[in-house]
Design an enzyme around this catalytic site. Sequence first.
Site, PDB file in Angstrom:
ATOM      1  N   ASP A   1       0.647  10.198  -5.312  1.00 57.55           N
ATOM      2  CA  ASP A   1       0.525  11.496  -5.624  1.00 57.55           C
ATOM      3  C   ASP A   1       1.208  11.996  -6.878  1.00 57.55           C
ATOM      4  OD1 ASP A   1      -0.409  14.192  -4.730  1.00 57.55           O
ATOM      5  OD2 ASP A   1      -0.067  13.664  -2.771  1.00 57.55           O
TER       6      ASP A   1
ATOM      7  N   GLU B   1      -3.670  13.115  -9.042  1.00 57.21           N
ATOM      8  CA  GLU B   1      -2.991  14.162  -9.446  1.00 57.21           C
ATOM      9  C   GLU B   1      -3.968  15.215  -9.748  1.00 57.21           C
ATOM     10  OE1 GLU B   1      -5.593  14.326 -12.157  1.00 57.21           O
ATOM     11  OE2 GLU B   1      -4.063  15.046 -13.634  1.00 57.21           O
ATOM     12  N   TRP B   2      -5.104  15.110  -8.882  1.00 56.49           N
ATOM     13  CA  TRP B   2      -5.971  16.451  -8.721  1.00 56.49           C
ATOM     14  C   TRP B   2      -6.737  16.775  -9.551  1.00 56.49           C
ATOM     15  CZ3 TRP B   2      -0.271  17.729  -8.632  1.00 56.49           C
ATOM     16  CH2 TRP B   2       0.211  17.414  -7.465  1.00 56.49           C
ATOM     17  N   GLY B   3      -6.869  15.906 -10.652  1.00 59.66           N
ATOM     18  CA  GLY B   3      -7.902  16.023 -11.616  1.00 59.66           C
ATOM     19  C   GLY B   3      -7.476  17.120 -12.710  1.00 59.66           C
TER      20      GLY B   3
ATOM     21  N   ASP C   1      -6.959  19.819  -3.413  1.00 56.58           N
ATOM     22  CA  ASP C   1      -7.525  19.367  -2.010  1.00 56.58           C
ATOM     23  C   ASP C   1      -8.773  19.983  -1.455  1.00 56.58           C
ATOM     24  OD1 ASP C   1      -5.069  17.918  -2.555  1.00 56.58           O
ATOM     25  OD2 ASP C   1      -4.190  18.586  -0.724  1.00 56.58           O
TER      26      ASP C   1
HETATM   27  C1  GAL Z   1      -1.532  16.336  -1.802  1.00 51.55           C
HETATM   28  C2  GAL Z   1      -2.986  15.286  -1.791  1.00 51.55           C
HETATM   29  C3  GAL Z   1      -3.303  15.385  -0.251  1.00 51.55           C
HETATM   30  C4  GAL Z   1      -2.303  14.806   0.674  1.00 51.55           C
HETATM   31  C5  GAL Z   1      -0.902  15.595   0.459  1.00 51.55           C
HETATM   32  C6  GAL Z   1       0.211  14.904   1.385  1.00 51.55           C
HETATM   33  O1  GAL Z   1      -0.925  16.293  -3.007  1.00 51.55           O
HETATM   34  O2  GAL Z   1      -3.812  15.884  -2.426  1.00 51.55           O
HETATM   35  O3  GAL Z   1      -4.771  14.321  -0.259  1.00 51.55           O
HETATM   36  O4  GAL Z   1      -1.992  13.266   0.271  1.00 51.55           O
HETATM   37  O5  GAL Z   1      -0.864  15.633  -0.879  1.00 51.55           O
HETATM   38  O6  GAL Z   1       1.215  15.740   1.164  1.00 51.55           O
END
Ligand code: GAL
Length: 498
Positions: A243, A278-280, A301
Amino acid sequence: MKKTTFYFVMFVLLGMLMPFNLIYADGSNKIFEGAPCINPPYIIGNYPETTFLFYIPTSGERPMAWEADNLPKGLSLNSETGIISGKVTDAGEYTVTLTATNRLGKDKQQIIIRIGEELALTPPMGWNSWNTFGRHLTESLIMEIADAMVKNGMRDLGYAYINIDDFWQLKERGADGHIQINKEKFPNGIKYVADYLHERGLKLGIYSDAAEYTCGGVCGSIGYEDVDAKDFADWGVDLLKYDYCGAPFGQQEAIERYTKMGKALRATNRSIIYSVCEWGQREPWKWAKQVGGHYWRTTGDIGDHWSNKVIGPGLGVMEITDMNASLSEYAGPGGWNDPDMLIVGISGTSMSIGGNNKGGCSDEQYRSHMSLWCMMASPLLCGNDIRTMSRETFETLTNRNIIAINQDVLGKQATRSIRADYFDIWVKPLSNNEMAIACLNRSDKLLDVLIDSKTIPGLTANAEIKDVWAGRNLGKLSDGLNVKLEPYQCKVYIFSGK
Ligand code: GAL
């Protein structure tokens, strides 16, 4: 009518009525009924000289016995469990013939084992703890999920990874320089869970972050990439989701941080799939594969809902689909776009992604979500509580025909050939000169859509059509196929023999 013509007509009619594949339409768990059927994936990648583990996903009545011909040196099959394991030294592509036999028959299937530098030659399939359980994950939950996956037959449809997400760690790194496992949640440690999964032919995923702390505020890996990667490998971890909370915004810094962990993972003695999360935000589709990534998030997310216009938080299935749609050229064997994990069957029960008994989708919408993720060659990581799911959820997650589209060895992500106000048409080239076409109704009204050789390049009137969810052959395309869609329905067809 001549006798031969009569038989021919009967033959064609019967063919149209017969389901073309195993399907579980009446809700009973038919995975363990009937003659054997070896299910995808049919191509598996592994690094040389690292542990290889593969359970042969097979539906059909038990007991079942398996055989494997031409396994590369170093691998062996347990004919009672269906698990192939060992280590191969020499890189190369090995064609193996698998046979599964039970009281009612036999199925043979050729698969390719490719020992080389690529993993994830088809999109990884499995389960992740985050979407339902958030911080409330424990060792016993993970083991119960593994038991459920074996018992309900999901393992026989190709689901293999069970991924521990955020909150397995304590906040501070130990004085010895290692991440500390939260022993309240995992009293026997991570290796214990990994061993339990491996005995069943399943694989274990884990989670960390490219900064000091994870999104949940527990220990991350920055500065300790080599130590952590080695610990993960020693524990028997098979996948890392990495992440990006608390890390710098720039693309260059992200590339550096992801490269460090990518190299550390590759330097271990295991084949570990690397999920870049890293969410794109920094166009990871352009660089994540080069830093060792096997799939990369393309969006923020997911929330447990169909569209942001209706309810938040998190992105809706429709918004995510629109963001991921234009990225098909970047996906392929060994590196996939990841529009986030599945929400099928969460139905407002999430403890992390905006549950509170709000949100959730209808069964139709969840089925369309599954269809789209399969068409887009996304990793199929479900996140619902598979110990207690409804019949509809189970059927959505275990339809072998839709999964086969996701797992097709050509590894193409569908492109969207039409984006109208209320509907989409998606096209995914498949191996064997087949093509999957999906029609999505984005609206809450009934809709008629025409598929014909004029609207879809490459289709001819001669193409044979199969309806994937209904499991039926529909005959030839001829003048066109008039598709009737329920609100939010996504119908998927396979066209063959152009
Ligand atoms: C976000 C991630 C999620 C989950 C979450 C956990 O950044 O996109 O899929 O892993 O963190 O805290």
